[in-house]
Design a protein around this motif. Structure first.
Motif, PDB file in Angstrom:
ATOM      1  N   VAL A 110       0.840  -1.120  -0.018  1.00  0.00           N
ATOM      2  CA  VAL A 110      -0.066  -0.128  -0.045  1.00  0.00           C
ATOM      3  C   VAL A 110       0.819   1.475  -0.015  1.00  0.00           C
ATOM      4  CG1 VAL A 110      -1.657   1.291   1.365  1.00  0.00           C
ATOM      5  CG2 VAL A 110      -2.093  -1.090   1.004  1.00  0.00           C
ATOM      6  N   LEU A 111       2.016   1.359   0.641  1.00  0.00           N
ATOM      7  CA  LEU A 111       3.035   2.602   0.822  1.00  0.00           C
ATOM      8  C   LEU A 111       3.511   2.668  -0.572  1.00  0.00           C
ATOM      9  CD1 LEU A 111       4.483   4.660   2.772  1.00  0.00           C
ATOM     10  CD2 LEU A 111       6.093   2.744   2.736  1.00  0.00           C
ATOM     11  N   LEU A 112       4.024   1.674  -1.350  1.00  0.00           N
ATOM     12  CA  LEU A 112       4.490   1.772  -2.482  1.00  0.00           C
ATOM     13  C   LEU A 112       3.524   2.327  -3.603  1.00  0.00           C
ATOM     14  CD1 LEU A 112       6.744  -1.399  -2.477  1.00  0.00           C
ATOM     15  CD2 LEU A 112       7.518   1.227  -2.452  1.00  0.00           C
ATOM     16  N   ALA A 113       2.397   1.786  -3.520  1.00  0.00           N
ATOM     17  CA  ALA A 113       1.093   2.067  -4.471  1.00  0.00           C
ATOM     18  C   ALA A 113       0.576   3.822  -4.283  1.00  0.00           C
ATOM     19  CB  ALA A 113       0.075   1.308  -4.287  1.00  0.00           C
ATOM     20  N   ALA A 114       0.941   4.270  -2.735  1.00  0.00           N
ATOM     21  CA  ALA A 114       0.412   5.498  -2.616  1.00  0.00           C
ATOM     22  C   ALA A 114       1.594   6.608  -2.994  1.00  0.00           C
ATOM     23  CB  ALA A 114       0.182   5.492  -0.935  1.00  0.00           C
ATOM     24  N   LEU A 115       2.709   6.070  -3.500  1.00  0.00           N
ATOM     25  CA  LEU A 115       3.625   6.951  -4.010  1.00  0.00           C
ATOM     26  C   LEU A 115       3.221   7.987  -4.999  1.00  0.00           C
ATOM     27  CD1 LEU A 115       6.895   4.750  -3.883  1.00  0.00           C
ATOM     28  CD2 LEU A 115       6.285   6.434  -2.127  1.00  0.00           C
ATOM     29  N   PRO A 116       3.617   9.095  -5.393  1.00  0.00           N
ATOM     30  CA  PRO A 116       3.309   9.859  -6.345  1.00  0.00           C
ATOM     31  C   PRO A 116       3.641   9.320  -7.802  1.00  0.00           C
ATOM     32  CG  PRO A 116       5.342  10.903  -5.193  1.00  0.00           C
ATOM     33  CD  PRO A 116       4.753   9.573  -4.309  1.00  0.00           C
ATOM     34  N   THR A 117       3.356   9.861  -8.848  1.00  0.00           N
ATOM     35  CA  THR A 117       3.531   9.790 -10.098  1.00  0.00           C
ATOM     36  C   THR A 117       5.300  10.008 -10.391  1.00  0.00           C
ATOM     37  OG1 THR A 117       1.628  10.251 -10.721  1.00  0.00           O
ATOM     38  CG2 THR A 117       3.229  10.037 -12.552  1.00  0.00           C
ATOM     39  N   GLY A 118       5.823   8.964 -10.743  1.00  0.00           N
ATOM     40  CA  GLY A 118       7.359   9.084 -11.076  1.00  0.00           C
ATOM     41  C   GLY A 118       7.391   9.765 -12.383  1.00  0.00           C
ATOM     42  N   THR A 119       8.675  10.034 -13.052  1.00  0.00           N
ATOM     43  CA  THR A 119       8.888  10.844 -14.124  1.00  0.00           C
ATOM     44  C   THR A 119       9.002   9.994 -15.327  1.00  0.00           C
ATOM     45  OG1 THR A 119      11.426  10.344 -13.668  1.00  0.00           O
ATOM     46  CG2 THR A 119      10.398  12.380 -12.736  1.00  0.00           C
ATOM     47  N   GLY A 120       8.826   8.859 -15.369  1.00  0.00           N
ATOM     48  CA  GLY A 120       8.686   7.865 -16.493  1.00  0.00           C
ATOM     49  C   GLY A 120       7.680   8.414 -17.625  1.00  0.00           C
ATOM     50  N   PRO A 121       6.457   8.469 -17.095  1.00  0.00           N
ATOM     51  CA  PRO A 121       5.607   9.172 -18.177  1.00  0.00           C
ATOM     52  C   PRO A 121       5.879  10.371 -18.938  1.00  0.00           C
ATOM     53  CG  PRO A 121       4.389   8.671 -15.947  1.00  0.00           C
ATOM     54  CD  PRO A 121       5.784   8.548 -15.818  1.00  0.00           C
ATOM     55  N   PHE A 122       6.623  11.329 -18.057  1.00  0.00           N
ATOM     56  CA  PHE A 122       6.979  12.481 -18.851  1.00  0.00           C
ATOM     57  C   PHE A 122       8.184  12.219 -19.917  1.00  0.00           C
ATOM     58  CE2 PHE A 122       9.816  16.365 -18.995  1.00  0.00           C
ATOM     59  CZ  PHE A 122       8.870  17.203 -19.250  1.00  0.00           C
ATOM     60  N   MET A 123       9.033  11.263 -19.492  1.00  0.00           N
ATOM     61  CA  MET A 123      10.161  11.048 -20.573  1.00  0.00           C
ATOM     62  C   MET A 123       9.552  10.451 -21.584  1.00  0.00           C
ATOM     63  SD  MET A 123      13.108   9.849 -18.123  1.00  0.00           S
ATOM     64  CE  MET A 123      12.453   8.516 -17.109  1.00  0.00           C
ATOM     65  N   LEU A 124       8.579   9.601 -21.436  1.00  0.00           N
ATOM     66  CA  LEU A 124       7.818   9.026 -22.572  1.00  0.00           C
ATOM     67  C   LEU A 124       7.126   9.785 -23.553  1.00  0.00           C
ATOM     68  CD1 LEU A 124       7.503   6.042 -23.792  1.00  0.00           C
ATOM     69  CD2 LEU A 124       5.196   6.037 -22.593  1.00  0.00           C
ATOM     70  N   ALA A 125       6.501  10.843 -22.817  1.00  0.00           N
ATOM     71  CA  ALA A 125       5.693  11.906 -23.509  1.00  0.00           C
ATOM     72  C   ALA A 125       6.485  12.618 -24.125  1.00  0.00           C
ATOM     73  CB  ALA A 125       4.943  12.651 -22.447  1.00  0.00           C
ATOM     74  N   GLU A 126       7.879  13.238 -23.488  1.00  0.00           N
ATOM     75  CA  GLU A 126       8.566  13.902 -24.416  1.00  0.00           C
ATOM     76  C   GLU A 126       9.412  13.367 -25.746  1.00  0.00           C
ATOM     77  OE1 GLU A 126      10.535  17.591 -22.923  1.00  0.00           O
ATOM     78  OE2 GLU A 126       8.310  17.119 -23.401  1.00  0.00           O
ATOM     79  N   PHE A 127       9.658  12.033 -25.257  1.00  0.00           N
ATOM     80  CA  PHE A 127      10.727  11.333 -26.343  1.00  0.00           C
ATOM     81  C   PHE A 127       9.476  11.073 -27.437  1.00  0.00           C
ATOM     82  CE2 PHE A 127      11.523   7.203 -28.320  1.00  0.00           C
ATOM     83  CZ  PHE A 127      12.791   7.140 -28.620  1.00  0.00           C
ATOM     84  N   HIS A 128       8.380  10.963 -27.434  1.00  0.00           N
ATOM     85  CA  HIS A 128       7.340  10.669 -28.462  1.00  0.00           C
ATOM     86  C   HIS A 128       6.711  12.086 -29.097  1.00  0.00           C
ATOM     87  CE1 HIS A 128       7.662   6.269 -29.056  1.00  0.00           C
ATOM     88  NE2 HIS A 128       7.474   6.167 -27.736  1.00  0.00           N
ATOM     89  N   ARG A 129       7.396  13.201 -28.337  1.00  0.00           N
ATOM     90  CA  ARG A 129       6.672  14.595 -28.792  1.00  0.00           C
ATOM     91  C   ARG A 129       5.273  14.573 -28.612  1.00  0.00           C
ATOM     92  NH1 ARG A 129      10.476  15.715 -34.091  1.00  0.00           N
ATOM     93  NH2 ARG A 129      12.543  15.490 -33.073  1.00  0.00           N
TER      94      ARG A 129
END
Length: 315
Positions: free
Chosen positions: A263-282
């Motif tokens: 539960v503690l790990l699931a409650a963590l905030p969003t990581g930077t992975g989605p941003f890197m993916l969005a930037e990579f694919h413009r």
């Protein structure tokens, strides 16, 4: 409450230090990417290698934990993608939003926070959650994004591309290289162990500083992204840990310590992975940046409330 704050505040204090260093100009525009590369290519792989090399198969293979954390993550990701598709979003953008709602920051915040709360026993479940997030969830999102951007459906090409990218990812490669040591019960020589401890010890503080530097970057956020980011952040900070808790307690009946870790790990905030993916694919990354920033700030409150409710070392 004071004991909980004593755990949470140093973690987010390091993030704030990175944010302040970037906003004040003490660290320049290239500091974010360079420190992030140090964490991803050196420090965090050393920590992951060390954890796996000294772990036991029984500790890593826990189907209940895997299905509790992985199941809650999968439900949030799939539900978000389907909802955004119904609203008319392209598959690529809907998939990135799915990551925004389900991609827990287990690598940068998870390791220092989980160890501070549960001790070194939390390293193994945090490693498992990180591999599920970085490998399985991220790979699935890449497949969906690539599929959405391709005019022709070449599934075998996409799968090969994703597999090759994952095998080049040091966060995946380091645990894989350590598997033979774990399987044979062999430990690295003492100088190697010392090297891994020194380098891996830099992972947590540098990762938190790097996250603060990322959040301190000035970006133009398009109008109207706040409402979407609010919905995605709510799914990340409230819905995902709730689903994981339900699976852990009512379906798989995990012991209290593993339930607390999941539960503690699931409650963590969003990581930077989605941003890197969005930037990579413009793709438009304003919503992603807002979600990462918003969930990181709000998680100071939500994590504090959660730890106060269950106790910082629930067991």
């Amino acid at each position: 409450m004071l004991s909980v704050l004593a755990i949470v505040l140093p973690i987010f204090g390091l993030i704030f230090a990175g944010w302040l260093a970037r906003r004040s100009g003490a660290l320049g525009p290239h500091s974010t990417s360079e420190l992030n590369r140090f964490v991803v290519y050196l420090a965090l792989p050393a920590l992951l290698f060390d954890v796996v090399a000294n772990a036991h198969w029984q500790a890593l293979w826990n189907p209940g934990f895997l299905l509790s954390f992985g199941g809650g993550t999968a439900l949030v990701f799939a539900g978000t993608v389907l909802l955004q598709r119904r609203r008319g979003q392209p598959l690529a953008d809907a998939s990135i939003d799915g990551l925004n709602a389900a991609y827990a920051n287990t690598g940068f915040i998870g390791f220092p926070l989980a160890v501070a709360v549960l001790g070194t026993a939390a390293l193994t479940p945090t490693l498992v959650a990180t591999l599920l997030t970085v490998c399985v969830l991220f790979a699935l999102a890449i497949v969906l994004v690539e599929t959405g951007l391709q005019r022709e459906m070449r599934l075998h090409h996409l799968l090969w591309k994703v597999t090759r990218a994952l095998l080049r990812n040091p966060l995946v490669l380091a645990p894989l290289l350590a598997l033979p040591l774990m399987a044979t019960g062999t430990h690295p020589p003492a100088p190697v162990q010392t090297f891994l401890k020194l380098l891996g010890g830099a992972a947590s503080p540098c990762a938190l500083i790097a996250l603060g530097l990322f959040l301190g970057e000035r970006r133009n956020v398009p109008e109207g992204t706040g409402r979407t980011a609010l919905g995605l952040g709510t799914a990340k900070l409230l819905l995902q840990p709730l689903l994981v808790w339900l699976l852990a307690t009512h379906v798989f009946h995990l012991d209290p310590v593993l339930t607390h870790a999941a539960v503690l790990l699931a409650a963590l905030p969003t990581g930077t992975g989605p941003f890197m993916l969005a930037e990579f694919h413009r793709r438009e990354a304003g919503t992603t940046a807002a979600t990462v920033l918003g969930t990181t700030l709000v998680s100071v409150l939500t994590l504090t409330l959660y730890l106060t409710w269950v106790g910082p070392s629930a067991g």
